[in-house]
Design an enzyme around this catalytic site. Sequence first.
Site, PDB file in Angstrom:
ATOM      1  N   TYR A 103       0.809  -1.215   0.000  1.00  0.00           N
ATOM      2  CA  TYR A 103       0.000   0.000   0.000  1.00  0.00           C
ATOM      3  C   TYR A 103       0.849   1.275   0.000  1.00  0.00           C
ATOM      4  CZ  TYR A 103      -3.471   3.447   1.192  1.00  0.00           C
ATOM      5  OH  TYR A 103      -4.269   4.571   1.166  1.00  0.00           O
ATOM      6  N   ASP A 134      -2.032 -23.737 -40.608  1.00  0.00           N
ATOM      7  CA  ASP A 134      -1.703 -22.353 -40.948  1.00  0.00           C
ATOM      8  C   ASP A 134      -0.297 -22.066 -40.396  1.00  0.00           C
ATOM      9  OD1 ASP A 134      -2.062 -19.489 -41.401  1.00  0.00           O
ATOM     10  OD2 ASP A 134      -2.321 -19.391 -39.218  1.00  0.00           O
TER      11      ASP A 134
END
Length: 932
Positions: A236, A649
Amino acid sequence: MVFSDRTPARPGLERNTMDSFAGTHRPTEGISLPEVRAQVKKLEEDYRAAGIPLSGRIIHVCHYLPVHASFATLASAQGLPSPPATPTAKPTDIAFEPIAQVSITAEEIDGVPINESQPIDPRDRWSLSVRYGHSAMVSGISSLSATHEQLLIGWTGDIDTVHPATPALIAPSPAIPGVVEPPSGRVLTSQLEDRDKQGLEDLLNTYRSRDEVSEGGKKISYIPVWLDDKQAHEHYDGYCKQTLWPLFHYLLWQDVATEYASADAHWEPYAAVNAAFARRVEEVYKPGDLIWVHDYHLLLVPGLLRQALPDAAVGLFVHTPFPSSEIFRCLPRRKEILDGMLGANLICFQTYSYSRHFTSTCVRVCGYEITPQGGIDVQGHVVAIAYCPVGVDAERVMKDTLRPGIQPKLEALRALYEGKKIIVGRDKLDVVKGVVQKLRAFEKLLQDYPQWIGNVVLIQVTSPALSDSPKLERQVSELVAHINGEYGSLDFIPVHHYHQTIKKDEFYALLSVADLGVITPLRDGMNTTSMEFILAQERTKRSPLVLSEFMGISSNMTDALQINPWNLGEVAAAMNRGLTMPEAEKLERHQRLYRVVTTHTSHSWAAMLAKMLLTHVGSQNQARQTPFIPKGNLENHYRAAKKRLFLLDYDGTLSPIVKVPSMAVPSPDTLEALERLTADPKNIVYIISGRDGAFLEQHLGHIQNLGMSAEHGGFVRSPGEKEWSNFTENLDMSWMAEVLEVFKYYTERTTGSHIEVKKSSITWHYRSSDPEWGLFQCHQCQDLLQNNVARKRPIEVLVGKKNLEVRPLAVNKGEIVKRILYFHPDAEFVFCAGDDKTDEDMFRALLLFPGDATKAHMDPPLSVTLIEKEPVEKFQPVDLALTRDSVFTTAVGHSSKRTLAAWHVTAPEEVVEHLLLLVRDPEEPAAPHSNL
Ligand SMILES: O=P(O)(O)OC[C@H]1O[C@H](O[C@H]2O[C@H](CO)[C@@H](O)[C@H](O)[C@H]2O)[C@H](O)[C@@H](O)[C@@H]1O
């Protein structure tokens, strides 16, 4: 209102008036709390009827619990003075109200209880009191207990002893510059035994807040997160307050802290604390819960929850401002923070502009794309972005303004400043609150409008901020002294400055007595004082309000006198205007502001959050979630098949997307997988790519028996052959020059873009351009090509991954797949993988079992005629040996990505991993380069 989601199609699940509520700037456009609640109820009923699971619970994840816990330790109880009637105030307090305090003697808690058969209940060692601060959020959450069962998860905060040995104010620690640690008089979490912790949890089970009681609804379960004290403070006071908070308020770190070390300091505790919160949520989560994570302390929690609870409905509400991308991009951990936030299904901000900054940051910093509805597409996971400003509990504030203690204080103030206009300011003394600017503007008022000298006073109350800045305090005191010295006299003091925490009655008396409120933050997420000012004035003067335009609330308060706090002349002029405003105008403005504040309340805000997330849940439940490819099943079908097809692909599937196309080279694992697959005579393996033949040959040409198709089906090279067949040779290719001209036009105007000219297709790439400009140019270019060139020419315009491609209409990857199937009807297994829109043509070609069909037939595809030079009629339909379960179409991307594929994996590496799984002997040691 911005709300990006997939609009539900099912009757009764429509998006409704939400759009007209949260973004509204005119009070009359708001919808009432009962209306929103009714909409929430209706949504829930419809979902339940439609079989969408809903638990009826909302979990709120907040940094702190809204209660403060104190613990009776042995030391605290020995010979210390009795507890004060009102415990020491916290910096955020207006007043500190104990709820339940237990008085315990030393004997009772000193080791062995007096009567061992009656051990002390650990609950009795705890006492609770209201934790002030975040009142808008807390009252909003409490109001939801009228309609929902709720859980509120939060940190306990520092735990005081019942009889504090030292004042329980946070003191700076010399060990971590700027970071505070608990002084003595606190109980460290590590000192608590499990039964003590359980004691608090049990006590919290019995706790009901005043708001909950007044709502008369369901009880909120308060669930503590037990954090290591040092870690909690580094989280904090360290990362939150020193790194994120300044950044979110447009302050760069070197400007705030002289001993600035690193914006990355305290990252580890930030991440650890976020992980602890996420774990706590996991412990209590039930399917069908809605989860709202609150604020900048917990930005990693949504991402952690997405991993742990993939199906959970997670919202993130950001209470602070969100800065422009140019500021945010300075954060060393920008990617981690953004990805943490993007784990949510819905991210909600206080204002449209904060949401716009966030969206633009995701595009610029992470390269994510925006969906047409304004959501953020993170590899197929679409995160909705919305805004909904938080309000105050207007009813409660109106009641508070009637407290009997207020009137005498108000009268005393009136008497004290009789005959003078009163300007009032009440701010936290913190650089972004603009107190210095306000004082300077007040001085400018006295300079520019000298008629006010002797006739106006500024009462400025500043409450201490958490990170008290002595420099700022000094600056303010000096400025006050200077103004009073310059413009004051023996019987007139222009500025009255009080640096202290004031009580509720004093606060409301001050707001009520004002002839003008002046609030000038340089940056503020929302600002509730401005709303409280309007409410307090309802029963007194209806005085005007001067408001900084850099506050979240400003977009709602258009009837306030809005100013740029840096423009002192403008602020002074606004003050003068407010002080001289005709009564009728004051009344009109006040009434409109009053309607805004009483419509956009904390209660309606909370109901809106519930509604927004519910709406999203509905749309998500309708969107098909593609399951992850089942490894075992894949392997079983592979092993059982005598002939198998692999249709793969390349970019984004076998090789991750990279910035420069030429750098997308196959990894050693990819090469190994392809080599091993093609070495097995049972396998037919094709790479089916948009790349040109030269690129494919350069990187994969050495692999024996690898089939290749280039340029989205324009060319094919069968396994074992050296020659390419060109499907486009008989096509009209004159369009290429025209398209090239268009692409050149856009390349000249889009720095960083380039053109890739292939044999029968052209690609315009803008991955290295400014993302927003590149996308805009892409849309313009696409529009031009589709509405002009493509109307006259046999071409298709494809939108790829940061590219625009044009190829002949006659060819596509689906045609190649059909062709391969046609020539290999005896294949008993297909694995087909792709990541982008052009690959969907392959998946479509593999939708071989419509409805109840159990057998698949293959008509001769048109492409056969192009090579064999025979009319298509010469070819007969064939029966395929495939079964429904043996076709593994696999999309690379998020499970919520829209695709025709049956399965998904998230990244190209996983495609390769699955291929290797099929071809490697399980006993075989992994190759040194392997990920497995
Ligand atoms: O069909 P694919 O194999 O997926 O190829 C499609 C296009 O891929 C290439 O561009 C894309 O990948 C590049 C490398 O990761 C990236 O830089 C680019 O932004 C992407 O659009 C390739 O350059 C194109 O020719 C292909 O058509």
